[in-house]
Design a protein around this motif. Structure first.
Motif, PDB file in Angstrom:
ATOM      1  N   PHE A  94     -64.620  -0.551  67.877  1.00  0.00           N
ATOM      2  CA  PHE A  94     -66.636  -0.872  67.350  1.00  0.00           C
ATOM      3  C   PHE A  94     -66.371  -1.529  66.670  1.00  0.00           C
ATOM      4  CE2 PHE A  94     -70.804  -0.320  66.669  1.00  0.00           C
ATOM      5  CZ  PHE A  94     -71.314  -0.567  67.570  1.00  0.00           C
ATOM      6  N   ILE A  95     -66.385  -0.684  64.979  1.00  0.00           N
ATOM      7  CA  ILE A  95     -66.277  -0.815  63.863  1.00  0.00           C
ATOM      8  C   ILE A  95     -65.863  -2.328  63.889  1.00  0.00           C
ATOM      9  CG2 ILE A  95     -65.493  -0.822  61.723  1.00  0.00           C
ATOM     10  CD1 ILE A  95     -65.399   1.928  62.405  1.00  0.00           C
ATOM     11  N   ASP A  96     -64.024  -2.826  64.265  1.00  0.00           N
ATOM     12  CA  ASP A  96     -64.038  -3.883  64.081  1.00  0.00           C
ATOM     13  C   ASP A  96     -64.306  -5.244  63.938  1.00  0.00           C
ATOM     14  OD1 ASP A  96     -61.569  -2.658  62.504  1.00  0.00           O
ATOM     15  OD2 ASP A  96     -60.290  -2.890  64.190  1.00  0.00           O
ATOM     16  N   TYR A  97     -65.238  -4.535  65.487  1.00  0.00           N
ATOM     17  CA  TYR A  97     -65.584  -5.620  66.593  1.00  0.00           C
ATOM     18  C   TYR A  97     -67.470  -5.998  65.439  1.00  0.00           C
ATOM     19  CZ  TYR A  97     -68.348  -8.856  69.971  1.00  0.00           C
ATOM     20  OH  TYR A  97     -68.354  -9.565  70.435  1.00  0.00           O
ATOM     21  N   TRP A  98     -67.793  -4.821  65.771  1.00  0.00           N
ATOM     22  CA  TRP A  98     -69.160  -5.284  65.026  1.00  0.00           C
ATOM     23  C   TRP A  98     -69.248  -5.187  63.393  1.00  0.00           C
ATOM     24  CZ3 TRP A  98     -73.039  -6.052  68.053  1.00  0.00           C
ATOM     25  CH2 TRP A  98     -73.852  -5.835  67.589  1.00  0.00           C
ATOM     26  N   ILE A  99     -68.966  -4.685  62.767  1.00  0.00           N
ATOM     27  CA  ILE A  99     -68.907  -4.565  61.331  1.00  0.00           C
ATOM     28  C   ILE A  99     -67.565  -5.751  60.644  1.00  0.00           C
ATOM     29  CG2 ILE A  99     -68.693  -3.422  59.038  1.00  0.00           C
ATOM     30  CD1 ILE A  99     -69.818  -0.540  60.616  1.00  0.00           C
ATOM     31  N   LYS A 100     -66.699  -5.329  60.966  1.00  0.00           N
ATOM     32  CA  LYS A 100     -65.533  -6.355  59.941  1.00  0.00           C
ATOM     33  C   LYS A 100     -66.067  -8.035  61.269  1.00  0.00           C
ATOM     34  CE  LYS A 100     -62.629  -3.024  58.902  1.00  0.00           C
ATOM     35  NZ  LYS A 100     -61.034  -1.974  59.454  1.00  0.00           N
ATOM     36  N   GLY A 101     -66.001  -8.260  61.855  1.00  0.00           N
ATOM     37  CA  GLY A 101     -66.863  -9.513  62.183  1.00  0.00           C
ATOM     38  C   GLY A 101     -67.861  -9.776  62.342  1.00  0.00           C
ATOM     39  N   ASN A 102     -68.399  -8.904  61.247  1.00  0.00           N
ATOM     40  CA  ASN A 102     -69.805  -9.630  60.711  1.00  0.00           C
ATOM     41  C   ASN A 102     -71.118  -9.911  61.778  1.00  0.00           C
ATOM     42  OD1 ASN A 102     -68.946  -9.618  58.103  1.00  0.00           O
ATOM     43  ND2 ASN A 102     -68.212 -12.242  58.668  1.00  0.00           N
ATOM     44  N   MET A 103     -71.345  -9.624  62.846  1.00  0.00           N
ATOM     45  CA  MET A 103     -71.570  -9.184  64.228  1.00  0.00           C
ATOM     46  C   MET A 103     -72.942  -8.580  63.452  1.00  0.00           C
ATOM     47  SD  MET A 103     -71.219 -10.644  67.100  1.00  0.00           S
ATOM     48  CE  MET A 103     -72.072  -9.958  68.238  1.00  0.00           C
ATOM     49  N   LEU A 104     -73.002  -7.559  62.889  1.00  0.00           N
ATOM     50  CA  LEU A 104     -73.988  -6.925  62.313  1.00  0.00           C
ATOM     51  C   LEU A 104     -75.283  -7.889  61.316  1.00  0.00           C
ATOM     52  CD1 LEU A 104     -75.740  -3.561  61.211  1.00  0.00           C
ATOM     53  CD2 LEU A 104     -73.803  -3.724  59.725  1.00  0.00           C
ATOM     54  N   THR A 105     -74.960  -9.380  60.788  1.00  0.00           N
ATOM     55  CA  THR A 105     -75.685  -9.823  59.962  1.00  0.00           C
ATOM     56  C   THR A 105     -75.804 -10.986  61.063  1.00  0.00           C
ATOM     57  OG1 THR A 105     -73.268 -10.955  58.754  1.00  0.00           O
ATOM     58  CG2 THR A 105     -74.657  -8.728  58.052  1.00  0.00           C
ATOM     59  N   MET A 106     -75.756 -11.076  62.198  1.00  0.00           N
ATOM     60  CA  MET A 106     -76.415 -11.653  62.903  1.00  0.00           C
ATOM     61  C   MET A 106     -77.494 -11.757  63.480  1.00  0.00           C
ATOM     62  SD  MET A 106     -72.531 -13.429  65.272  1.00  0.00           S
ATOM     63  CE  MET A 106     -71.027 -13.823  63.963  1.00  0.00           C
ATOM     64  N   ASP A 107     -78.384 -13.165  63.599  1.00  0.00           N
ATOM     65  CA  ASP A 107     -79.469 -12.989  64.531  1.00  0.00           C
ATOM     66  C   ASP A 107     -79.687 -12.248  65.770  1.00  0.00           C
ATOM     67  OD1 ASP A 107     -79.544 -15.833  65.527  1.00  0.00           O
ATOM     68  OD2 ASP A 107     -79.034 -16.011  63.713  1.00  0.00           O
ATOM     69  N   LEU A 108     -80.620 -12.425  66.194  1.00  0.00           N
ATOM     70  CA  LEU A 108     -79.774 -11.922  67.105  1.00  0.00           C
ATOM     71  C   LEU A 108     -79.998 -13.360  68.979  1.00  0.00           C
ATOM     72  CD1 LEU A 108     -80.938  -9.638  70.775  1.00  0.00           C
ATOM     73  CD2 LEU A 108     -83.575 -11.094  70.005  1.00  0.00           C
ATOM     74  N   ALA A 109     -80.003 -14.103  68.154  1.00  0.00           N
ATOM     75  CA  ALA A 109     -80.111 -15.151  69.251  1.00  0.00           C
ATOM     76  C   ALA A 109     -78.249 -15.825  69.337  1.00  0.00           C
ATOM     77  CB  ALA A 109     -80.883 -16.545  68.970  1.00  0.00           C
ATOM     78  N   THR A 110     -77.973 -15.111  68.003  1.00  0.00           N
ATOM     79  CA  THR A 110     -76.318 -15.596  67.220  1.00  0.00           C
ATOM     80  C   THR A 110     -75.222 -14.347  68.308  1.00  0.00           C
ATOM     81  OG1 THR A 110     -77.295 -16.535  65.566  1.00  0.00           O
ATOM     82  CG2 THR A 110     -74.556 -15.967  66.058  1.00  0.00           C
ATOM     83  N   ARG A 111     -75.995 -13.251  67.695  1.00  0.00           N
ATOM     84  CA  ARG A 111     -75.266 -11.902  68.594  1.00  0.00           C
ATOM     85  C   ARG A 111     -75.051 -12.114  70.142  1.00  0.00           C
ATOM     86  NH1 ARG A 111     -78.485  -7.302  66.434  1.00  0.00           N
ATOM     87  NH2 ARG A 111     -78.047  -7.000  63.897  1.00  0.00           N
ATOM     88  N   ILE A 112     -75.950 -12.882  70.760  1.00  0.00           N
ATOM     89  CA  ILE A 112     -75.857 -12.948  72.390  1.00  0.00           C
ATOM     90  C   ILE A 112     -74.531 -13.863  72.699  1.00  0.00           C
ATOM     91  CG2 ILE A 112     -77.507 -13.555  74.289  1.00  0.00           C
ATOM     92  CD1 ILE A 112     -79.362 -12.444  73.399  1.00  0.00           C
ATOM     93  N   TYR A 113     -75.238 -15.646  72.045  1.00  0.00           N
ATOM     94  CA  TYR A 113     -74.139 -16.434  72.207  1.00  0.00           C
ATOM     95  C   TYR A 113     -72.061 -15.737  71.866  1.00  0.00           C
ATOM     96  CZ  TYR A 113     -71.881 -20.980  70.825  1.00  0.00           C
ATOM     97  OH  TYR A 113     -70.175 -21.208  70.656  1.00  0.00           O
ATOM     98  N   THR A 114     -73.032 -14.915  71.277  1.00  0.00           N
ATOM     99  CA  THR A 114     -71.294 -14.953  70.358  1.00  0.00           C
ATOM    100  C   THR A 114     -70.235 -13.533  71.821  1.00  0.00           C
ATOM    101  OG1 THR A 114     -71.520 -14.758  68.438  1.00  0.00           O
ATOM    102  CG2 THR A 114     -69.848 -13.742  69.006  1.00  0.00           C
ATOM    103  N   ILE A 115     -71.069 -12.606  72.710  1.00  0.00           N
ATOM    104  CA  ILE A 115     -71.139 -11.564  73.374  1.00  0.00           C
ATOM    105  C   ILE A 115     -70.851 -12.613  74.809  1.00  0.00           C
ATOM    106  CG2 ILE A 115     -71.575  -9.715  74.529  1.00  0.00           C
ATOM    107  CD1 ILE A 115     -73.515  -9.419  72.490  1.00  0.00           C
ATOM    108  N   LEU A 116     -72.008 -13.258  74.720  1.00  0.00           N
ATOM    109  CA  LEU A 116     -71.577 -14.041  76.044  1.00  0.00           C
ATOM    110  C   LEU A 116     -70.500 -15.520  76.060  1.00  0.00           C
ATOM    111  CD1 LEU A 116     -74.798 -14.205  77.706  1.00  0.00           C
ATOM    112  CD2 LEU A 116     -73.770 -12.638  77.940  1.00  0.00           C
ATOM    113  N   LYS A 117     -70.682 -15.889  75.648  1.00  0.00           N
ATOM    114  CA  LYS A 117     -69.185 -16.899  75.446  1.00  0.00           C
ATOM    115  C   LYS A 117     -68.268 -16.406  75.858  1.00  0.00           C
ATOM    116  CE  LYS A 117     -68.216 -18.381  70.876  1.00  0.00           C
ATOM    117  NZ  LYS A 117     -66.697 -18.602  71.061  1.00  0.00           N
TER     118      LYS A 117
END
Length: 275
Positions: A205-228
């Motif tokens: 989870f740390i590798d995907y969420w923090i090291k993958g910079n998901m933490l700094t994305m806005d909500l729309a970009t997070r949803i797009y990255t997760i679903l695509k």
């Protein structure tokens, strides 16, 4: 600029004694050679000086005796009667500096300041300024403070769960850490658990969420990255099906859609895929 050619004129070798200035002593000029160079350059550029030098050259070419008395130069008395004001009245202007080659208008590169130079500061060396990085291919990394807060929350959610969290235990992470609706939990869980082990570890989870910079994305970009899909730069209708299934299965007010054939046919979802 003078249009006459003077043989021998290295200003750096000029004798300050030749500049007969009543207000400045020769010793003062010798202690400041750059001042003498400036004064000589000014004198040499005056129109009267130009005429005087031309008359000296004409006499030298004609073989006439070279006399600097100022009154014995025939045909050029007008040029000697109006000498530059920087020289003493009745005195003879200095001759061209003693040298073997060079032009009197060409000065050597100075290594010190000049009393007649411009007061503007000359910057001899360029000033280099370090520009901080402003482009990040995978997004800007999170600030250390935000990163520490997220790591603390992760440790709390994964504490006591060895080796990791199962899909039904992962909903709290989706809501409280990822700030996403709970019906995104299954899609996010599958995105992280790519090997199909049925659990998501803390390090995954740390590798995907923090090291993958998901933490700094806005909500729309997070949803797009997760679903695509990983190899796509766009979303398709099939990408939303896991979220719809989770929403229908977890929302009490939408249970009636499970037995609605029209909804199932329109969105390509069968009753066997609700859970």
């Amino acid at each position: 600029m003078m249009d006459v050619e003077v043989v021998g004129g290295d200003v750096a070798s000029m004798d300050p004694d030749l500049l007969q200035l009543p207000e400045l002593s020769p010793s003062a000029l010798k202690s400041n050679p750059y001042l003498a160079e400036e004064l000589f350059s000014i004198w040499l550029s005056l129109p009267d000086t130009n005429k005087l030098v031309k008359s000296f050259l004409a006499d030298a070419k004609a073989g006439a005796p070279f006399n600097t008395s100022g009154s014995s130069i025939s045909g050029n008395s007008s040029s000697t009667n109006s000498l530059p004001s920087m020289f003493a009245a009745g005195s003879t202007p200095p001759l061209s500096p003693r040298a073997t080659s060079g032009s009197p208008r060409v000065t050597k590169l100075r290594t010190g300041p000049s009393s007649l130079a411009s007061p503007l500061k000359i910057v001899s060396e360029p000033v280099w300024e370090v520009i901080p990085q402003f482009y990040f291919k995978n997004g800007r990394p999170p600030p250390n403070e935000l990163k520490d807060q997220c790591l603390y929350a992760i440790d709390q959610h994964f504490y006591g769960h060895v080796p990791g969290l199962q899909v039904h235990e992962f909903k709290s992470v989706t809501k409280e850490i990822c700030k996403l609706p709970s019906f995104f939990s299954a899609a996010l869980f599958k995105k992280i658990n790519t090997v199909g082990t049925g659990i998501v570890t803390r390090d995954q989870f740390i590798d995907y969420w923090i090291k993958g910079n998901m933490l700094t994305m806005d909500l729309a970009t997070r949803i797009y990255t997760i679903l695509k899909q990983p190899d796509h730069s766009y979303l398709t209708q099939d990408d939303f099906k896991p979220v719809l299934r989770e929403l229908l299965a977890s929302h009490p007010g939408l249970e009636f859609l499970q037995s609605t054939p029209e909804f199932q046919l329109r969105y390509g979802m069968s009753t066997n895929n609700w859970r």
